[in-house]
Design a protein around this motif. Structure first.
Motif, PDB file in Angstrom:
ATOM      1  N   ASP A   1      -4.143 -22.281  42.170  1.00 22.78           N
ATOM      2  CA  ASP A   1      -3.097 -21.968  41.199  1.00 22.78           C
ATOM      3  C   ASP A   1      -1.703 -22.002  41.812  1.00 22.78           C
ATOM      4  O   ASP A   1      -0.705 -21.881  41.092  1.00 22.78           O
ATOM      5  CB  ASP A   1      -3.322 -20.575  40.602  1.00 22.78           C
ATOM      6  CG  ASP A   1      -4.615 -20.500  39.799  1.00 22.78           C
ATOM      7  OD1 ASP A   1      -5.007 -21.540  39.241  1.00 22.78           O
ATOM      8  OD2 ASP A   1      -5.208 -19.406  39.730  1.00 22.78           O
ATOM      9  N   LYS A   2      -1.607 -22.153  43.108  1.00 22.90           N
ATOM     10  CA  LYS A   2      -0.325 -22.056  43.789  1.00 22.90           C
ATOM     11  C   LYS A   2       0.293 -23.424  44.037  1.00 22.90           C
ATOM     12  O   LYS A   2      -0.402 -24.413  44.240  1.00 22.90           O
ATOM     13  CB  LYS A   2      -0.500 -21.326  45.125  1.00 22.90           C
ATOM     14  CG  LYS A   2      -0.964 -19.881  44.975  1.00 22.90           C
ATOM     15  CD  LYS A   2      -1.070 -19.192  46.335  1.00 22.90           C
ATOM     16  CE  LYS A   2      -1.503 -17.741  46.162  1.00 22.90           C
ATOM     17  NZ  LYS A   2      -1.591 -17.046  47.485  1.00 22.90           N
ATOM     18  N   SER A   3       1.619 -23.459  43.991  1.00 25.60           N
ATOM     19  CA  SER A   3       2.386 -24.664  44.308  1.00 25.60           C
ATOM     20  C   SER A   3       3.195 -24.414  45.559  1.00 25.60           C
ATOM     21  O   SER A   3       3.655 -23.284  45.825  1.00 25.60           O
ATOM     22  CB  SER A   3       3.343 -25.025  43.160  1.00 25.60           C
ATOM     23  OG  SER A   3       2.622 -25.302  41.978  1.00 25.60           O
TER      24      SER A   3
ATOM     25  N   ASP B   1      -0.797 -28.933  34.150  1.00 24.53           N
ATOM     26  CA  ASP B   1      -1.901 -28.508  35.020  1.00 24.53           C
ATOM     27  C   ASP B   1      -2.240 -27.053  34.690  1.00 24.53           C
ATOM     28  O   ASP B   1      -1.386 -26.165  34.793  1.00 24.53           O
ATOM     29  CB  ASP B   1      -1.490 -28.649  36.484  1.00 24.53           C
ATOM     30  CG  ASP B   1      -2.661 -28.432  37.427  1.00 24.53           C
ATOM     31  OD1 ASP B   1      -3.242 -27.323  37.402  1.00 24.53           O
ATOM     32  OD2 ASP B   1      -2.987 -29.356  38.192  1.00 24.53           O
ATOM     33  N   ALA B   2      -3.481 -26.810  34.265  1.00 21.27           N
ATOM     34  CA  ALA B   2      -3.882 -25.462  33.837  1.00 21.27           C
ATOM     35  C   ALA B   2      -3.840 -24.453  34.970  1.00 21.27           C
ATOM     36  O   ALA B   2      -3.802 -23.245  34.721  1.00 21.27           O
ATOM     37  CB  ALA B   2      -5.286 -25.511  33.223  1.00 21.27           C
ATOM     38  N   GLN B   3      -3.854 -24.930  36.216  1.00 18.86           N
ATOM     39  CA  GLN B   3      -3.842 -23.998  37.351  1.00 18.86           C
ATOM     40  C   GLN B   3      -2.428 -23.738  37.855  1.00 18.86           C
ATOM     41  O   GLN B   3      -1.992 -22.592  37.951  1.00 18.86           O
ATOM     42  CB  GLN B   3      -4.729 -24.545  38.473  1.00 18.86           C
ATOM     43  CG  GLN B   3      -6.210 -24.601  38.099  1.00 18.86           C
ATOM     44  CD  GLN B   3      -7.064 -25.132  39.231  1.00 18.86           C
ATOM     45  OE1 GLN B   3      -6.793 -26.187  39.781  1.00 18.86           O
ATOM     46  NE2 GLN B   3      -8.107 -24.397  39.577  1.00 18.86           N
ATOM     47  N   THR B   4      -1.689 -24.794  38.160  1.00 19.58           N
ATOM     48  CA  THR B   4      -0.329 -24.606  38.703  1.00 19.58           C
ATOM     49  C   THR B   4       0.715 -24.446  37.609  1.00 19.58           C
ATOM     50  O   THR B   4       1.842 -24.029  37.874  1.00 19.58           O
ATOM     51  CB  THR B   4       0.058 -25.797  39.581  1.00 19.58           C
ATOM     52  OG1 THR B   4       0.107 -26.980  38.781  1.00 19.58           O
ATOM     53  CG2 THR B   4      -0.944 -25.992  40.708  1.00 19.58           C
ATOM     54  N   LEU B   5       0.377 -24.813  36.370  1.00 21.98           N
ATOM     55  CA  LEU B   5       1.291 -24.770  35.228  1.00 21.98           C
ATOM     56  C   LEU B   5       2.484 -25.707  35.409  1.00 21.98           C
ATOM     57  O   LEU B   5       3.538 -25.509  34.808  1.00 21.98           O
ATOM     58  CB  LEU B   5       1.772 -23.340  34.949  1.00 21.98           C
ATOM     59  CG  LEU B   5       0.675 -22.301  34.670  1.00 21.98           C
ATOM     60  CD1 LEU B   5       1.299 -20.972  34.310  1.00 21.98           C
ATOM     61  CD2 LEU B   5      -0.262 -22.789  33.561  1.00 21.98           C
TER      62      LEU B   5
END
Length: 945
Positions: A511-513, A730-734
Motif C-alpha cells: 500500500d506504500k509509495s 491502484d487499489a493499494q497505493t491509491l
C-alpha cells in the motif's frame, strides 16, 4: 436582499410611470415620404426628436408606399427627420394642436446636388441612420455621464447589448471585431477599445457586416460575415492628444492589506496615424487581460499563430500547427479567473499608419500577474472493491510575465498585386511555488499522509512570420494567392519536486509509495515551415472553382531529464526521462465549387490530407538504443457550406465538415509525468486521429425599423476514435494513472434561440434566450467502460432601461439546470441548478453627483449532495464631476459590501464527488480620482437642428 430589489423595482416603476402618466393629451403623427416626382420612398429612416435637446424619442422606417406613423405621443414639441440615400434629409417641427391625429400628408425629399452638399452636411446630424445592413449612430444623441467609456456609450444604443463580462452583441450577433476610424486598436479584441477609449471622443458608431479576413485575403466571397463596430472619432480628437488617468486606494480591512489601483490611457490620432498607450497596476484582482493573455496566465504552452496565411476550407485545416500538448512541467494553476489574491501590472503601445498604397500597424503589450491561491478540496472516491476519501489543502503562488509584439505591413504594389507581412511574437517568464498536503483515508481505517512541494521556473519564446502575396487577374473573379510562414517555439523550464508519505492504520508494504526527491529539466524547441497556394477561376457566370494546397514541415526536439536526489547522490531516472526528435510532414490538396448569386452562397468541396510522423525517443539523448515512431494518417475531408442573404437583414447559414484531431506528440510518448505524485499522466503510442462529423444550421433576423432581432440554430458533432482520458486507480497505493485512448460513440448536440425587442423604443429593451446542450462521452474507469450522459438547459433574460437621462438600469436573469448520468454508477446521477440574478443602476443627482450600485446574486444547488449555496455580491459607488470643463472625477467605491464573496464549487464524476473552496478577495473600500486629458479644445456649434 429582497428589500434591495424591492426598492429598485419601486424606483423604476415610479420613473416609468412618470414617463407615461395618465393623460388625455396624446396624439398620433403620420405622413408619407415621396420624391420630387411623387414616387414613394420605401425604407426611409424616420426619426422623432425631442424639441428641447434633439435627443431621440422614437424611430421607424417607411413602408412600401412611403407611409409612416408614430402613436401615443405626449403633448410636446418634436422635430421630425426623414433621411434616404441620395436625398437631402427632411426636417419639420411638430407642435401639438390638441387634435388626436396630425396628418402631415406627403413630405417631399429633394435629390442631392453638388451645390446642396453643404446643406446636407449641416442637416444630416440625425441620432441614427440606416443604410441597408449598416446602422450609424450619432454618439452625441445618446447621453452618458462625463468620463464614461465607449462601453457605457454602447449600452445606450438601440440594438446593442453588453453582458456583465463586456462581451458585445449587435443586431442579435456577436461582435467579432472593433476598429477606430477603420484601423485596428490593440489587435482584434473589442474589449481593448470599449474599456479604454472615452465616450466623449466618439462622433459616430457604425455597426455593419464585414467580410471575413479570409475572404478579403483571397478575394473569394465565402458568404460569411463578421459583425463589426467602427468608432469614428470627433475631428478635435484627431488633432491632438487625449486620454485619462485614474488612481484609487483604500485602507486595510477584512484581514487583508490595503488595496490600490492605477490605470491610464493616452491617444493621439490623425488621418494617417494612430498612437495609443495604455497601462494599469493594482492588487484588486483586476487582471486586465485579453483572451490570449489569459491563456498565458493559465500557463499554457500553446501559441496562437497567424491563420490568415492558410488557404482552403477550415475543416481539419489548422491542426498541424496547433499542437497544444504541453511538454511543460505541468504545475497546474488551480481556480478560475478572478479568484484568490492577485497583483497585476500591464502596459502597451499601439501604432497604425494608413495610406492608399500601404498600411502599417504594430502593437506591444506586457502584462504580469502574481497570483496567490489557498485552496481546500475534499473528495469521496469509489473503487470496484473499496472507497476512500481525499482531503487536500494547498498554497500556491504563481508569477507570469508576458511580452507580446504584433506587426502587420500591407503594400498595394498596383491595382492587381498586394503583398502582406505579418509577425506575432511572444516572450514569457514564469515561476510557481506549490505546497500541497493530501490525506487519503481508506474504508478499512488505513491512512496516507502526503506532503509535496513543487518549485518551477519557465521561459518561453514564440514567433510566427508570414508573407502573403495575392494577385487579382484581369478577368473578374480570377485570382491567385501564395503564402509562406516560419514559426518557432521554445520552452526552457525546471522543476524541483519533493514528496513524502507517512502512514497509519493497517497498511501493508504494497500500500506504500516511495518518497520522491527529484529535479526535472525541460528543453523544448519546435520549428515549422509552411506554404499555401490558392487559385480561383470563375465559370458559368455564377460559379467559382477554388483549388488549394497546404504544406507543413515541423521539427520537434524535446529533452526532458529527471534526476533523483539522495544523500550525496544524483541519479538519472530513466523511467521518467525522455528525449525525442519528431518530424511532421503535412500535405493537403483540395478543391471546391462555389455558387454565388443574389445573396445565395453555396460551396461543396473535398480535400485529401496526409500526415506523416517520423521520430525516435529514448530516456536520454546519449542512449545507445532509440525506439522509433513512424505513423501515417490519411483522411478525406468533405466540406459543405451555405450562406444565404435573404435580404431585409435575414440570413440563413449552415454546413457540414469533418474535423481531424491528430494525437499530440506528448500523448504518443509512453512516459509518465509525476508532477502530482498521486495523479500520473502517461502517453499512448497506439493513438489514432480523432474524427468529428460536424453539422450546423441557423437563422438570424434583424429589423432596423423597430430593432427586433431573432436568432435560432442547432449544431451537432459525432466522434469516431474520440481521444479521451481514461483513468485507473491502484487499489493499494491509491495512485491514479491517466492515459489517453481512442473510443467511439461520443456525440454532442446543441440548440439555441434568442429574441430581443424594444418594450418602448429608446427607453426599454428586453432580450430573451434559451439553449440546450446534450452530450454523451465515453471513458474507461478502472477498466470499465462508462458513458457519461449530460443534458443542460439554460434560459436568460436581459432588461435595459434608459427612461430618462438621469437614470439607467440593466438587469439580467439566467437560469440553468444540468442533469448528468453515469452508466456504471447510476447512484451518482445528479442534477445541478445554477441561477444568477444581477442588476446595475446609475442615478444622476443634482450638482453633477452620480450614484452607481450593482447586485449579483448567485444560486448553486444540488439536492443529491445536499448543496445549497447563495452568494449576493453588492457593489456601490458615488462620484462627483469636478470643474467647469468637467475633466475630473472623485469616486468613493465599496466592493462586496455584504462581505460574501467566496469561491466554492462542487462537482461529481463517475467515481468521485469533490468540493473546492478557494480564499478570495472580498469586501474593501477605495477613494479614487480620475482626470481626463484633452489636447485640443474646440468649440462645438450646432446649426439648424
Amino acid at each position: 436582499m429582497k428589500n434591495f430589489f424591492s426598492v429598485v423595482l419601486c424606483l423604476l416603476s415610479a420613473v416609468i410611470y412618470a414617463q407615461n402618466p395618465a393623460s388625455p393629451a396624446r396624439f398620433v403623427v403620420q405622413g408619407r415620404a415621396v420624391d420630387t416626382s411623387a414616387a414613394p420612398l420605401p425604407a426611409s429612416t424616420v426619426m422623432l426628436l425631442n424639441g428641447k435637446d434633439s435627443s431621440l424619442v422614437n424611430f421607424t422606417r417607411t413602408g412600401e408606399n412611403g407611409s409612416f406613423s408614430f402613436k401615443n405621443l405626449k403633448s410636446a414639441t418634436y422635430i421630425l427627420k426623414i433621411s434616404f440615400v441620395g436625398f437631402i434629409p427632411y426636417n419639420q417641427v411638430i407642435k401639438p394642436t390638441g387634435e388626436a391625429l396630425i396628418d402631415l400628408g406627403t413630405l417631399t425629399l429633394k435629390p442631392i446636388s453638388r451645390e446642396l452638399m453643404e446643406v446636407v452636411v449641416r442637416t444630416a446630424k440625425a441620432p441614427l441612420t440606416i443604410k441597408g445592413d449598416t446602422i450609424e449612430y450619432n454618439a452625441s444623441s445618446f447621453k452618458v455621464p462625463p468620463g464614461s467609456t465607449v462601453e457605457d456609450l454602447l449600452r445606450k444604443l438601440p440594438g446593442v447589448q453588453i453582458d456583465q463580462d463586456g462581451n458585445i452583441r449587435a443586431q442579435g450577433q456577436d461582435v467579432k471585431k472593433m476598429t477606430v476610424d477603420g484601423k485596428n486598436f490593440f489587435g482584434n479584441d473589442p474589449k481593448q477599445a470599449t474599456k479604454n477609449l472615452q465616450a466623449e471622443a466618439i462622433s459616430k458608431v457604425q455597426v455593419f457586416n464585414d467580410k471575413t479576413e479570409q475572404a478579403k485575403l483571397t478575394g473569394v466571397d465565402d458568404g460569411k460575415k463578421e459583425k463589426t463596430i467602427n468608432l469614428e472619432l470627433k475631428e478635435e480628437f484627431k488633432k491632438g492628444g487625449f486620454g485619462k488617468i485614474t488612481a484609487a486606494a483604500g485602507p486595510a480591512s477584512n484581514n487583508v492589506s490595503a488595496r490600490a489601483e492605477v490605470k491610464g490611457i493616452y491617444n493621439k490620432f490623425n488621418a494617417k496615424n494612430q498612437f495609443s498607450l495604455v497601462g494599469l497596476g493594482n492588487n484588486t484582482n483586476q487582471q486586465g487581460l485579453s483572451r490570449d493573455d489569459y491563456q498565458d496566465f493559465r500557463g499554457s504552452n500553446a501559441y496562437n499563430s497567424n491563420q490568415n496565411a492558410d488557404f482552403g476550407f477550415s475543416g481539419g485545416n489548422f491542426f498541424y500547427f496547433s499542437d497544444s500538448g504541453d511538454e511543460g512541467l505541468g504545475i497546474p494553476v488551480s481556480g478560475r479567473q478572478g479568484v484568490g489574491f492577485s497583483n497585476n501590472a500591464a502596459g502597451g503601445a499601439n501604432y497604425n499608419f494608413d495610406t492608399k498604397e500601404k498600411k502599417w500597424s504594430g502593437s506591444y503589450y506586457y502584462n504580469q500577474t502574481r497570483l496567490e491561491l489557498d485552496a481546500h478540496r475534499l473528495s469521496n472516491n469509489t473503487l470496484p472493491q473499496s472507497e476512500y476519501t481525499r482531503d487536500e489543502t494547498s498554497n500556491q503562488v504563481n508569477f507570469n510575465g508576458n511580452h507580446r509584439l504584433s506587426l502587420r505591413y500591407e503594400k498595394q504594389i498596383d491595382s492587381l498585386n498586394t503583398l502582406v507581412f505579418i509577425n506575432n511574437s511572444r516572450f514569457g517568464v514564469g515561476n510557481a511555488h506549490l505546497f500541497r498536503i493530501q490525506d487519503l483515508a481508506r474504508s478499512n481505517g488505513a491512512t496516507t499522509h502526503n506532503e509535496s512541494t513543487n518549485n518551477s521556473d519557465q521561459r518561453q519564446f514564440a514567433t510566427s512570420n508570414s508573407l502573403i502575396y495575392r494577385r487579382k487577374m484581369h478577368k473578374k473573379g480570377r485570382s491567385f494567392a501564395a503564402s509562406a510562414t516560419y514559426e518557432v517555439n521554445t520552452n526552457n523550464s525546471s522543476l524541483f519536486l519533493d514528496s513524502q508519505n507517512t502512514y497509519s492504520g493497517p497498511i501493508s508494504t504494497a500500500d506504500k509509495s516511495a518518497d520522491i526527491h527529484q529535479d526535472q529539466r525541460n528543453d523544448i524547441v519546435r520549428s515549422e515551415y509552411k506554404a499555401s497556394l490558392q487559385y480561383v477561376e470563375p465559370f458559368a457566370k455564377r460559379f467559382f472553382w477554388e483549388t488549394f494546397y497546404n504544406f507543413s514541415l515541423r521539427y520537434d526536439e524535446v529533452d526532458r531529464d529527471v534526476f533523483n536526489r539522495g544523500d550525496n547522490t544524483y541519479v538519472h531516472n530513466d523511467s521518467l526521462s525522455l528525449y525525442y526528435k519528431n518530424n511532421y510532414v503535412y500535405n493537403r490538396l483540395g478543391s471546391s465549387i462555389r455558387y454565388s448569386f443574389k445573396g445565395l452562397n453555396v460551396s461543396v468541396g473535398l480535400a485529401g490530407q496526409r500526415f506523416t510522423l517520423n521520430g525516435r525517443f529514448a530516456s536520454d539523448q546519449t542512449s545507445a538504443t532509440f525506439t522509433p515512431i513512424s505513423r501515417v494518417f490519411s483522411t478525406l475531408i468533405p466540406n459543405v457550406n451555405l450562406n444565404y442573404d435573404l435580404k431585409n437583414n435575414r440570413y440563413l447559414y449552415g454546413g457540414y465538415n469533418v474535423s481531424v484531431q491528430i494525437p499530440t506528440s506528448l500523448q504518443l510518448q509512453p512516459v509518465r509525468n509525476n508532477s502530482n505524485p498521486l495523479f500520473i499522466n502517461q502517453g499512448n503510442p497506439d493513438l489514432l486521429p480523432q474524427l468529428g462529423h460536424n453539422i450546423n444550421i441557423g437563422f438570424q433576423y434583424f429589423n432596423p425599423g423597430n430593432f427586433i432581432n431573432m436568432y435560432v440554430g442547432v449544431n451537432g458533432t459525432k466522434y469516431v476514435n474520440q481521444i479521451v482520458n481514461s483513468q485507473n486507480t491502484d487499489a493499494q497505493t491509491l495512485v491514479t494513472v491517466i492515459k489517453p485512448e481512442n473510443l467511439s460513440g461520443g456525440q454532442n448536440f446543441g440548440s439555441y434561440v434568442g429574441f430581443g425587442f424594444p418594450l418602448k423604443k429608446t427607453k426599454a429593451t428586453l432580450d430573451l434566450n434559451f439553449s440546450t446542450n446534450l452530450g454523451n462521452n465515453p471513458a474507461r474507469v478502472n477498466g470499465i467502460l462508462n458513458d457519461t450522459r449530460s443534458q443542460g438547459y439554460n434560459g436568460g433574460a436581459r432588461l435595459s432601461l434608459t427612461p430618462v437621462e438621469w437614470l439607467t438600469f440593466y438587469g439580467n436573469a439566467n437560469l440553468g439546470v444540468t442533469n448528468t448520468q453515469f452508466s456504471i454508477s447510476p447512484n451518482r446521477n445528479q442534477a445541478f441548478i445554477n441561477n444568477s440574478f444581477s442588476g446595475d443602476l446609475t442615478l444622476k443627482l443634482p450638482h453633477d453627483l452620480y450614484i452607481n450600485t450593482s447586485m449579483n446574486y448567485r444560486i448553486s444547488r444540488n439536492a443529491q449532495l445536499d448543496f445549497d449555496q447563495r452568494i449576493p455580491i453588492w457593489n456601490a459607488s458615488m462620484y462627483h464631476i469636478l470643474g467647469k470643463a468637467k475633466r475630473a472625477e472623485i469616486r468613493l467605491t465599496a466592493v462586496d459590501m455584504l462581505n460574501r464573496n467566496v469561491a466554492v464549487s462542487l462537482n461529481r464524476g463517475v467515481n468521485y464527488t469533490q468540493s473546492e473552496t478557494i480564499q478570495t478577495l472580498a469586501r474593501y473600500f477605495s477613494l479614487g480620482f480620475t482626470y481626463n486629458m484633452r489636447g485640443v479644445t474646440a468649440k462645438m456649434r450646432r446649426d439648424g437642428f
